[in-house]
Write a protein that holds these residues in place. Sequence first.
Motif, short mmCIF file in Angstrom:
data_model
loop_
_atom_site.label_atom_id
_atom_site.label_comp_id
_atom_site.label_asym_id
_atom_site.label_seq_id
_atom_site.Cartn_x
_atom_site.Cartn_y
_atom_site.Cartn_z
N ARG A 279 -8.06 6.87 -25.82
CA ARG A 279 -8.89 7.74 -24.82
C ARG A 279 -9.14 6.56 -23.79
NH1 ARG A 279 -10.08 11.89 -29.95
NH2 ARG A 279 -8.72 12.08 -30.97
N GLU A 280 -9.74 7.71 -22.96
CA GLU A 280 -11.03 6.99 -22.02
C GLU A 280 -12.87 7.62 -23.17
OE1 GLU A 280 -11.20 6.77 -18.67
OE2 GLU A 280 -8.04 6.59 -18.52
N PRO A 281 -12.87 6.19 -22.64
CA PRO A 281 -14.45 6.40 -23.25
C PRO A 281 -14.79 7.45 -22.75
CG PRO A 281 -14.06 4.34 -21.82
CD PRO A 281 -12.96 5.25 -22.38
N GLU A 282 -15.72 7.86 -23.61
CA GLU A 282 -16.89 9.46 -23.24
C GLU A 282 -18.20 8.21 -23.14
OE1 GLU A 282 -17.54 11.83 -26.46
OE2 GLU A 282 -15.94 11.80 -27.34
N PRO A 283 -18.62 8.96 -21.74
CA PRO A 283 -19.45 8.83 -20.44
C PRO A 283 -20.94 9.18 -21.72
CG PRO A 283 -18.97 10.56 -19.96
CD PRO A 283 -17.96 10.48 -21.43
N MET B 197 -24.11 10.05 -29.97
CA MET B 197 -23.20 9.28 -29.56
C MET B 197 -23.27 8.21 -30.78
SD MET B 197 -20.99 8.02 -27.18
CE MET B 197 -19.93 6.34 -26.81
N SER B 198 -21.72 7.80 -31.63
CA SER B 198 -21.82 7.02 -32.59
C SER B 198 -22.03 5.82 -32.04
CB SER B 198 -20.01 7.52 -33.92
OG SER B 198 -21.22 6.34 -34.62
N LYS B 199 -21.84 4.78 -32.51
CA LYS B 199 -21.46 3.16 -32.30
C LYS B 199 -20.63 3.13 -32.22
CE LYS B 199 -23.86 0.65 -36.42
NZ LYS B 199 -24.92 0.39 -36.29
N PHE B 200 -19.55 3.25 -33.20
CA PHE B 200 -17.81 3.73 -33.10
C PHE B 200 -17.18 4.34 -32.11
CE2 PHE B 200 -20.93 1.41 -37.02
CZ PHE B 200 -20.41 0.99 -37.30
N ARG B 201 -17.65 5.38 -31.91
CA ARG B 201 -16.82 5.94 -30.66
C ARG B 201 -16.19 5.31 -29.98
NH1 ARG B 201 -16.12 11.10 -31.22
NH2 ARG B 201 -17.67 11.32 -32.22
N GLY B 202 -16.58 3.99 -29.58
CA GLY B 202 -15.58 4.13 -28.09
C GLY B 202 -14.66 3.02 -28.65
N LEU B 203 -15.31 2.70 -30.29
CA LEU B 203 -13.96 1.65 -30.97
C LEU B 203 -13.15 2.22 -30.87
CD1 LEU B 203 -16.15 -0.36 -33.07
CD2 LEU B 203 -14.63 -1.18 -31.69
N LEU B 204 -13.65 3.53 -31.27
CA LEU B 204 -12.29 4.82 -32.34
C LEU B 204 -11.41 4.94 -30.93
CD1 LEU B 204 -14.30 6.64 -34.94
CD2 LEU B 204 -12.52 5.48 -35.25
N ASN B 205 -11.76 5.21 -29.33
CA ASN B 205 -11.79 5.84 -28.81
C ASN B 205 -10.41 4.96 -27.83
OD1 ASN B 205 -12.90 8.38 -28.83
ND2 ASN B 205 -14.24 7.84 -27.55
N THR B 206 -10.76 3.49 -27.53
CA THR B 206 -9.74 2.98 -27.50
C THR B 206 -8.83 2.32 -27.98
OG1 THR B 206 -12.24 1.58 -26.13
CG2 THR B 206 -9.87 0.22 -27.07
N ALA B 207 -8.89 2.80 -29.90
CA ALA B 207 -7.74 2.56 -30.52
C ALA B 207 -7.20 3.46 -30.79
CB ALA B 207 -8.40 2.10 -32.53
N ARG B 208 -7.47 4.66 -30.33
CA ARG B 208 -6.58 5.92 -30.46
C ARG B 208 -5.92 6.37 -28.85
NH1 ARG B 208 -10.56 9.87 -33.29
NH2 ARG B 208 -10.02 9.16 -35.53
#
Length: 108
Positions: free
Chosen positions: A14-18, A1-12
């Motif tokens: 979306r629920e953060p992926e586990p 998992m990318s370290k920026f995926r959580g930021l992208l999901n939050t900006a969009r």
Amino acid sequence: MSKFRGLLNTARGREPEPEPESQPPEEVITKQSAAKTQPVAQPEPKPKGGRPKGKRSHPDYEQITAYIRKDTHTAVKIALLEDSQKGEKHEFSELIQELLEQWLQSRT
């Protein structure tokens, strides 16, 4: 998992992926200790693909410059092309090499 995926999901929105579960530390230690005791087979080096190295990179050859008449150069190129059509492939540099060697032998 990318370290920026959580930021992208939050900006969009979306629920953060586990995050995927990591291995227990015992398994990691076991694999590391097993790797230390077993010799690792080195893969055989693969031959490089592509063109073979030419005279430019060969240490026994040196590029030179010589001035010859244009009509002589043209006639030699035509003769070499005619020879190659007969199945005799020669390079211009090989011809020069042969002629220079003959000249050196004639001096002794």
